[in-house]
Design an enzyme around this catalytic site. Structure first.
Site: not given
Ligand code: UDP
Length: 330
Positions: A146, A118, A142
């Site tokens: 990643k 991402s 988040y």
């Protein structure tokens, strides 16, 4: 390209669009999904194994029973806001899932993976557009999960010869141009779906999170890339690995930015309906502008986004949010 592909998260939004593209390319996707966020009825092009990534025995069986040669790993929790309020859940699911998956792949001798990373791994960019060489300094759990997954891929390359392509998505948007599958998140938090819902009278007015950003119209700018383009990029990444290519980490974006107001204008144009909206506070953790430098994926994979017109992207999404396909002005 490898023939037998395990698609984790293949019942989800981007995963299901990839499965369709893979089937079109003559391969059978074997979907591995716990259906915590995905939908069983989006699995149309091959078998569905309903299991959790952290179940190592189920994963090993899936890899062995189907003679899997490569994995495309979409399965993850992916709401930034939720990751802030439930961080351990994100680390457990996203990192625990990756540890389990890599363990099963090593044990079964599967050494190729395409990973959903991402642009959230970059955090707040120092320069625009964002190139792959930019510092990776995520600003929420988040994004951190990643980034750590990317590190795991690099360590597994050294440790046991894994080859990987990490694809750093910018803003996935749109839906299958043939209307077979679309975007269905619950709860829905993304801008284009929420603007389309507001225009069709569902869910109340769109809340615009900040109109005082240092951008031309004051609202945040993002790089919206059509989900069908994303799906195609994964096929190219698999082809690269299947041909013996080296590990890569690549941006997937269009290189064009659109503001929240641009999106609202496009939704009004495409649907012929006004978008009721209210100005709201900034949302925590939103950088003013995120736009990809997409050139490395073009150079190394031959990938270039094709459906870059915002109205086209919005028009493909619109039927999933209460707008009759025939009534769309695009
Ligand atoms: N946004 C907004 N109202 C909403 C949802 C999103 O103004 O109800 C804005 C958000 O602040 C961001 C942009 O739209 O600037 C895209 O947000 P989205 O959640 O779709 O994707 P993100 O960029 O967070 O991955």
């Amino acid at each position: 390209m490898p023939q037998r592909i395990l698609v984790t998260g293949g019942a989800g939004y981007i995963g299901s669009h990839f499965c369709k593209a893979l089937a079109r390319a003559g391969r059978v996707p074997v979907v591995y999904d716990n259906l915590s966020r995905g939908h069983a009825d989006a699995v149309k092009w091959g078998p569905l194994i309903e299991a959790d990534l952290r179940d190592g025995a189920a994963l090993r069986a899936a890899l062995a029973d189907h003679g899997i040669e490569a994995v495309v790993h979409f399965a993850a929790l992916a709401y930034v806001g939720e990751s802030v309020t439930e961080p351990q859940r994100y680390y457990d699911n996203n990192l625990g899932g990756m540890i389990s998956l890599l363990g099963a792949m090593e044990a079964e001798g599967v050494r190729q993976i395409v990973f959903s990373s991402s642009c959230a791994t970059y955090g707040t960019p120092e320069a625009l557009p964002i190139a792959e060489t930019a510092p990776q300094a995520p600003i929420n759990p988040y994004g951190r999960t990643k980034l750590v997954c990317e590190w795991m891929l690099r360590d597994a390359a050294v440790g046991w010869g894994l080859r990987s392509v990490a694809l750093r998505y910018f803003n996935a948007a749109g839906a299958d141009p043939e209307g077979e599958i679309g975007e269905r998140h619950a709860p829905e938090t993304h801008l284009i779906p929420l603007a389309l819902m507001a225009a069709s009278g569902q869910g109340g007015p769109l809340r615009v999170f900040g109109a005082d950003y240092p951008t031309p119209d004051g609202t945040c700018i993002r790089d919206y890339i059509h989900v069908a383009d994303l799906a195609r990029a994964h096929l190219l990444a698999l082809g690269h690995l299947g041909a013996g290519g080296e590990s890569l980490a690549l941006n997937l974006g269009t290189g064009q930015g659109a503001s929240v107001r641009d999106v609202v204008g496009s939704v009004a144009q495409v649907t012929g309906r006004g978008v009721p909206m209210i100005l709201d506070e900034r949302r925590a953790g939103d950088p003013a502008e995120l736009v990809a430098d997409p050139h490395l994926a073009e150079k190394l994979l031959g990938f270039r986004a094709e459906i870059t017109d915002l109205d086209r992207i919005v028009a493909d999404a619109a039927p999933w949010f209460g707008h009759p396909r025939g009534g769309l002005r695009c």
